[in-house]
Design a protein around this motif. Structure first.
Motif, PDB file in Angstrom:
ATOM      1  N   ASN A  47       0.880  -1.185   0.072  1.00 18.57           N
ATOM      2  CA  ASN A  47      -0.082   0.025  -0.085  1.00 18.57           C
ATOM      3  C   ASN A  47       0.914   1.276  -0.062  1.00 18.57           C
ATOM      4  O   ASN A  47       1.869   1.244   0.661  1.00 18.57           O
ATOM      5  CB  ASN A  47      -0.968   0.013   1.344  1.00 18.57           C
ATOM      6  N   ALA A  48       0.604   2.230  -0.629  1.00 20.68           N
ATOM      7  CA  ALA A  48       1.232   3.583  -0.682  1.00 20.68           C
ATOM      8  C   ALA A  48       0.893   4.300   0.436  1.00 20.68           C
ATOM      9  O   ALA A  48      -0.272   4.224   1.052  1.00 20.68           O
ATOM     10  CB  ALA A  48       0.659   4.266  -1.971  1.00 20.68           C
ATOM     11  N   PRO A  49       1.961   4.931   1.032  1.00 20.34           N
ATOM     12  CA  PRO A  49       1.632   5.863   2.067  1.00 20.34           C
ATOM     13  C   PRO A  49       0.422   6.829   1.859  1.00 20.34           C
ATOM     14  O   PRO A  49       0.333   7.158   0.693  1.00 20.34           O
ATOM     15  CB  PRO A  49       2.969   6.596   2.136  1.00 20.34           C
ATOM     16  N   GLY A  50       0.052   7.321   2.993  1.00 18.81           N
ATOM     17  CA  GLY A  50      -1.231   8.144   2.586  1.00 18.81           C
ATOM     18  C   GLY A  50      -0.833   9.593   2.300  1.00 18.81           C
ATOM     19  O   GLY A  50      -1.807  10.335   2.039  1.00 18.81           O
ATOM     20  N   SER A  51       0.564   9.818   2.381  1.00 16.18           N
ATOM     21  CA  SER A  51       0.962  11.433   1.656  1.00 16.18           C
ATOM     22  C   SER A  51       0.817  11.497   0.139  1.00 16.18           C
ATOM     23  O   SER A  51       0.866  12.296  -0.352  1.00 16.18           O
ATOM     24  CB  SER A  51       2.533  11.520   2.034  1.00 16.18           C
ATOM     25  N   TYR A  52       0.872  10.209  -0.505  1.00 19.02           N
ATOM     26  CA  TYR A  52       0.607  10.198  -1.863  1.00 19.02           C
ATOM     27  C   TYR A  52      -1.211  10.428  -2.092  1.00 19.02           C
ATOM     28  O   TYR A  52      -1.795   9.419  -1.926  1.00 19.02           O
ATOM     29  CB  TYR A  52       0.981   8.910  -2.746  1.00 19.02           C
ATOM     30  N   ARG A  53      -1.444  11.774  -2.352  1.00 21.06           N
ATOM     31  CA  ARG A  53      -2.986  11.870  -2.529  1.00 21.06           C
ATOM     32  C   ARG A  53      -3.507  11.794  -4.046  1.00 21.06           C
ATOM     33  O   ARG A  53      -4.857  11.480  -4.182  1.00 21.06           O
ATOM     34  CB  ARG A  53      -3.191  13.163  -1.997  1.00 21.06           C
ATOM     35  N   ASP A  54      -2.619  11.575  -4.935  1.00 14.17           N
ATOM     36  CA  ASP A  54      -3.245  11.469  -6.304  1.00 14.17           C
ATOM     37  C   ASP A  54      -3.111  10.110  -7.002  1.00 14.17           C
ATOM     38  O   ASP A  54      -2.121   9.425  -6.315  1.00 14.17           O
ATOM     39  CB  ASP A  54      -2.963  12.363  -7.220  1.00 14.17           C
ATOM     40  N   ASP A  55      -3.859   9.646  -7.832  1.00 12.37           N
ATOM     41  CA  ASP A  55      -3.602   8.498  -8.394  1.00 12.37           C
ATOM     42  C   ASP A  55      -2.197   8.050  -8.999  1.00 12.37           C
ATOM     43  O   ASP A  55      -1.777   7.046  -9.002  1.00 12.37           O
ATOM     44  CB  ASP A  55      -4.727   8.277  -9.447  1.00 12.37           C
ATOM     45  N   ILE A  56      -1.768   9.013  -9.523  1.00 12.38           N
ATOM     46  CA  ILE A  56      -0.594   9.134 -10.419  1.00 12.38           C
ATOM     47  C   ILE A  56       0.589   8.626  -9.330  1.00 12.38           C
ATOM     48  O   ILE A  56       1.489   7.636  -9.524  1.00 12.38           O
ATOM     49  CB  ILE A  56       0.059  10.133 -11.312  1.00 12.38           C
ATOM     50  N   GLN A  57       0.658   9.249  -8.279  1.00 10.36           N
ATOM     51  CA  GLN A  57       1.683   8.979  -7.289  1.00 10.36           C
ATOM     52  C   GLN A  57       1.391   7.757  -6.731  1.00 10.36           C
ATOM     53  O   GLN A  57       2.371   6.757  -6.463  1.00 10.36           O
ATOM     54  CB  GLN A  57       1.516  10.172  -6.256  1.00 10.36           C
ATOM     55  N   ARG A  58       0.241   7.164  -6.422  1.00  6.60           N
ATOM     56  CA  ARG A  58      -0.040   5.904  -5.761  1.00  6.60           C
ATOM     57  C   ARG A  58       0.410   4.771  -6.808  1.00  6.60           C
ATOM     58  O   ARG A  58       1.159   3.741  -6.482  1.00  6.60           O
ATOM     59  CB  ARG A  58      -1.427   5.833  -5.453  1.00  6.60           C
ATOM     60  N   ARG A  59       0.102   5.063  -8.052  1.00  5.36           N
ATOM     61  CA  ARG A  59       0.510   4.100  -9.098  1.00  5.36           C
ATOM     62  C   ARG A  59       1.891   3.954  -9.180  1.00  5.36           C
ATOM     63  O   ARG A  59       2.666   2.876  -9.356  1.00  5.36           O
ATOM     64  CB  ARG A  59      -0.174   4.339 -10.440  1.00  5.36           C
ATOM     65  N   ALA A  60       2.609   5.138  -8.933  1.00  4.62           N
ATOM     66  CA  ALA A  60       4.138   5.236  -9.224  1.00  4.62           C
ATOM     67  C   ALA A  60       4.651   4.244  -8.130  1.00  4.62           C
ATOM     68  O   ALA A  60       5.631   3.699  -8.285  1.00  4.62           O
ATOM     69  CB  ALA A  60       4.797   6.527  -9.394  1.00  4.62           C
TER      70      ALA A  60
END
Length: 123
Positions: A47-60
């Motif tokens: 799981n991506a950290p909560g600091s990544y708020r947009d889809d591109i950052q989470r997917r990256a």
């Protein structure tokens, strides 16, 4: 005459292919992965950290983790600069204004993946 030449060419081709497959069989199995089998994983480990708020950052971030896993499975030394996704040669399209954000999140995910798949030792 043409039929004899065709037959000779066909025989030569079949012998060449047989020799190539025999040479491949003598090579043996691929060498073992120098890093051994990957560790067991728990649900939610990627799981991506909560600091990544947009889809591109989470997917990256996710792609970074999975890039580290691919490197481990293929016996490669970890190096984020060798990942095509990080260098933006492959992967889903990213708007030009988000490329730096994508790369930072990918590098963070890759680093997390390296810690999971390779352990804390130095490379």
């Amino acid at each position: 005459m043409k039929m004899k030449m065709f037959g000779a060419a066909l025989l030569t081709l079949s012998l060449a292919l047989t020799g190539a497959s025999a040479a491949h069989a003598f090579q043996g199995p691929p060498p073992p992965n120098p890093y051994g089998p990957p560790p067991p994983l728990r649900p939610g480990w990627d799981n991506a950290p909560g600091s990544y708020r947009d889809d591109i950052q989470r997917r990256a971030y996710q792609e970074g983790i999975h890039g580290a896993r691919k490197d481990r499975e293929n016996g490669r030394r970890p190096n984020v600069n060798n990942r095509d996704e990080y260098m933006r040669k492959t992967a889903f399209p990213v708007p030009p204004n988000m490329i730096n954000s994508y790369r930072r999140a990918f590098a963070a995910g890759y680093s997390h993946g390296v810690q999971i798949f390779y352990g804390p030792r130095r490379y």
